[in-house]
Write a protein that holds these residues in place. Structure first.
Motif, PDB file in Angstrom:
ATOM      1  N   TRP A  48     -13.060   5.898  26.992  1.00 26.59           N
ATOM      2  CA  TRP A  48     -14.104   4.921  27.338  1.00 26.59           C
ATOM      3  C   TRP A  48     -14.974   4.878  26.171  1.00 26.59           C
ATOM      4  O   TRP A  48     -15.551   3.630  26.090  1.00 26.59           O
ATOM      5  CB  TRP A  48     -14.965   5.644  28.625  1.00 26.59           C
ATOM      6  CG  TRP A  48     -14.338   5.589  29.806  1.00 26.59           C
ATOM      7  CD1 TRP A  48     -13.745   6.638  30.559  1.00 26.59           C
ATOM      8  CD2 TRP A  48     -13.895   4.348  30.551  1.00 26.59           C
ATOM      9  NE1 TRP A  48     -13.253   6.092  31.727  1.00 26.59           N
ATOM     10  CE2 TRP A  48     -13.135   4.891  31.956  1.00 26.59           C
ATOM     11  CE3 TRP A  48     -14.151   2.903  30.576  1.00 26.59           C
ATOM     12  CZ2 TRP A  48     -12.905   3.713  32.666  1.00 26.59           C
ATOM     13  CZ3 TRP A  48     -13.763   1.930  31.474  1.00 26.59           C
ATOM     14  CH2 TRP A  48     -13.103   2.419  32.586  1.00 26.59           C
ATOM     15  N   VAL A  49     -15.234   5.660  25.148  1.00 23.72           N
ATOM     16  CA  VAL A  49     -15.990   5.351  24.034  1.00 23.72           C
ATOM     17  C   VAL A  49     -15.129   4.563  23.188  1.00 23.72           C
ATOM     18  O   VAL A  49     -15.691   3.402  22.564  1.00 23.72           O
ATOM     19  CB  VAL A  49     -16.224   6.710  23.303  1.00 23.72           C
ATOM     20  CG1 VAL A  49     -16.615   6.756  22.023  1.00 23.72           C
ATOM     21  CG2 VAL A  49     -17.209   7.731  24.195  1.00 23.72           C
TER      22      VAL A  49
ATOM     23  N   LYS B 131      -3.808   6.209  30.387  1.00 19.86           N
ATOM     24  CA  LYS B 131      -3.743   7.076  29.029  1.00 19.86           C
ATOM     25  C   LYS B 131      -4.028   8.310  29.237  1.00 19.86           C
ATOM     26  O   LYS B 131      -3.591   9.411  28.568  1.00 19.86           O
ATOM     27  CB  LYS B 131      -4.680   6.326  28.293  1.00 19.86           C
ATOM     28  CG  LYS B 131      -4.593   4.962  27.875  1.00 19.86           C
ATOM     29  CD  LYS B 131      -5.647   4.179  26.840  1.00 19.86           C
ATOM     30  CE  LYS B 131      -5.513   2.885  26.397  1.00 19.86           C
ATOM     31  NZ  LYS B 131      -4.220   3.049  25.356  1.00 19.86           N
ATOM     32  N   VAL B 132      -4.954   8.851  30.332  1.00 17.64           N
ATOM     33  CA  VAL B 132      -5.342   9.961  30.475  1.00 17.64           C
ATOM     34  C   VAL B 132      -3.875  10.665  30.831  1.00 17.64           C
ATOM     35  O   VAL B 132      -3.602  12.062  30.365  1.00 17.64           O
ATOM     36  CB  VAL B 132      -6.470  10.271  31.576  1.00 17.64           C
ATOM     37  CG1 VAL B 132      -6.565  11.605  31.973  1.00 17.64           C
ATOM     38  CG2 VAL B 132      -7.656   9.838  30.870  1.00 17.64           C
TER      39      VAL B 132
ATOM     40  N   ILE C 221     -12.123  -1.270  29.208  1.00 15.95           N
ATOM     41  CA  ILE C 221     -10.909  -1.027  29.442  1.00 15.95           C
ATOM     42  C   ILE C 221     -10.895  -0.704  31.023  1.00 15.95           C
ATOM     43  O   ILE C 221     -11.802  -0.166  31.594  1.00 15.95           O
ATOM     44  CB  ILE C 221     -10.297   0.381  28.721  1.00 15.95           C
ATOM     45  CG1 ILE C 221      -8.766   0.520  29.082  1.00 15.95           C
ATOM     46  CG2 ILE C 221     -11.044   1.675  29.275  1.00 15.95           C
ATOM     47  CD1 ILE C 221      -8.009   1.617  28.182  1.00 15.95           C
ATOM     48  N   PRO C 222      -9.633  -1.446  31.493  1.00 11.86           N
ATOM     49  CA  PRO C 222      -9.693  -1.375  33.048  1.00 11.86           C
ATOM     50  C   PRO C 222      -9.444   0.108  33.385  1.00 11.86           C
ATOM     51  O   PRO C 222      -8.818   0.785  32.812  1.00 11.86           O
ATOM     52  CB  PRO C 222      -8.606  -2.392  33.265  1.00 11.86           C
ATOM     53  CG  PRO C 222      -8.297  -3.465  32.084  1.00 11.86           C
ATOM     54  CD  PRO C 222      -8.845  -2.538  31.117  1.00 11.86           C
ATOM     55  N   THR C 223     -10.050   0.554  34.642  1.00 10.71           N
ATOM     56  CA  THR C 223      -9.980   1.916  34.744  1.00 10.71           C
ATOM     57  C   THR C 223      -8.428   2.414  35.054  1.00 10.71           C
ATOM     58  O   THR C 223      -8.163   3.563  34.586  1.00 10.71           O
ATOM     59  CB  THR C 223     -10.809   2.124  36.309  1.00 10.71           C
ATOM     60  OG1 THR C 223     -11.983   1.666  36.173  1.00 10.71           O
ATOM     61  CG2 THR C 223     -10.493   3.660  36.786  1.00 10.71           C
ATOM     62  N   ALA C 224      -7.849   1.514  35.679  1.00  9.06           N
ATOM     63  CA  ALA C 224      -6.442   2.105  35.740  1.00  9.06           C
ATOM     64  C   ALA C 224      -5.447   2.215  34.381  1.00  9.06           C
ATOM     65  O   ALA C 224      -4.878   3.159  34.588  1.00  9.06           O
ATOM     66  CB  ALA C 224      -5.588   0.829  36.481  1.00  9.06           C
TER      67      ALA C 224
END
Length: 293
Positions: free
Chosen positions: A137-138, A151-152, A143-146
């Protein structure tokens, strides 16, 4: 070894370049032999994903007047590239990653040993999902949450590498890495305790250079990753190490012997100023308690 085609492709490319140079041929001349552009020959020699068929190999070997042993070695490598592609060419291909990071993942997946020095952030194989999510997020607040969650998930799947038989990881960190408040105090406290758990593995060594240490070579060298590889399964060739240097505007992949030796020398100097593993563990837990206070 689920290495994708990264290593055999690199080995074949290096051999093709050697034979072409020995024969005194240009990339343009080589391209005409197999009816491809000089740029494609360049990509082939750089070990980047390109078609490497037996027809191409035999035609280039004819042009370069390769010996029977040289031809056999290249045909074996071409076969390894094809086998790797049939096997899926890397599980991470189902995730949206940039081409240059795709190359990094191929090297990471193929490595037998990974040695890294980090000045600011933890390496991906040691990150918790919370830590990784905050850095995503930084990097890109829009970026879209999905996509962020993909990526996570990719980062967490990569950590299965730590369970691979024969794999070793050596980590040297600046103490600053432990103190940067990625995700806030609670996230950092959990991250640091996770770090001590990973450090208890027999195949993982984690050592910290304390901030109180006098000026050391790491402050000049910066963060980097050294990949070392096992023999290829069929040809038994051993790929030379690769050093990865990440920059904000791009990445460097260093392969020259003199470059690799400089990083080996830097690692020896970093090891001399780093705490041992037990003192490192104590320091990590001490900082974790500070975040929990």
């Amino acid at each position: 070894m689920a290495a994708g085609s990264t290593l055999p492709q690199r080995a074949a490319g290096r051999e093709l370049r050697r034979l072409r140079m020995r024969a005194g041929k240009s990339q343009t001349a080589a391209g005409k032999v197999i009816e491809v552009s000089p740029q494609t020959i360049g990509r082939m020699e750089d070990g980047l994903p390109t078609k490497l068929s037996r027809v191409y190999v035999n035609a280039l070997c004819d042009e370069y007047v390769a010996s029977p042993a040289e031809r056999d070695r290249l045909l074996t490598l071409a076969g390894e590239v094809e086998e790797a592609k049939k096997a899926g060419n890397g599980w991470w291909r189902s995730y949206p990653v940039e081409p240059k990071f795709d190359h990094y993942l191929g090297l990471e997946d193929a490595a037998q040993k990974l040695t890294t020095f980090q000045l600011t952030l933890l390496p991906g194989l040691l990150q918790t999902s919370e830590y990784r999510r905050d850095m995503i997020w930084v990097d890109n607040p829009a970026i879209p949450t999905a996509e962020a969650e993909q990526k996570v998930e990719l980062a967490m799947r990569r950590q299965a590498k730590l369970d691979e038989v024969g794999f070793q990881m050596e980590v040297i960190l600046s103490e600053a890495v432990l103190r940067h408040r990625v995700g806030g105090p609670a996230v950092m406290a959990r991250q640091l305790r996770h770090l001590t758990e990973v450090g208890d593995r027999d195949n993982v060594s984690i050592r910290v250079i304390p901030l109180r240490a006098d000026g050391h070579i790491g402050l000049q060298v910066g963060s980097f990753v050294l990949f070392e590889f096992p023999p290829l399964p069929s040809s038994r060739m051993i790929e030379p190490p690769v050093v990865f240097v990440e920059e904000y505007a791009g990445h460097l992949y260093l392969e020259q012997e003199t470059e690799i030796q400089r990083y080996h020398d830097a690692l020896d100097r970093l090891r001399r100023v780093a705490l041992d593993e037990q003192d490192t563990r104590s320091l990590i837990l001490e900082i974790a308690k500070e975040f929990e206070a």
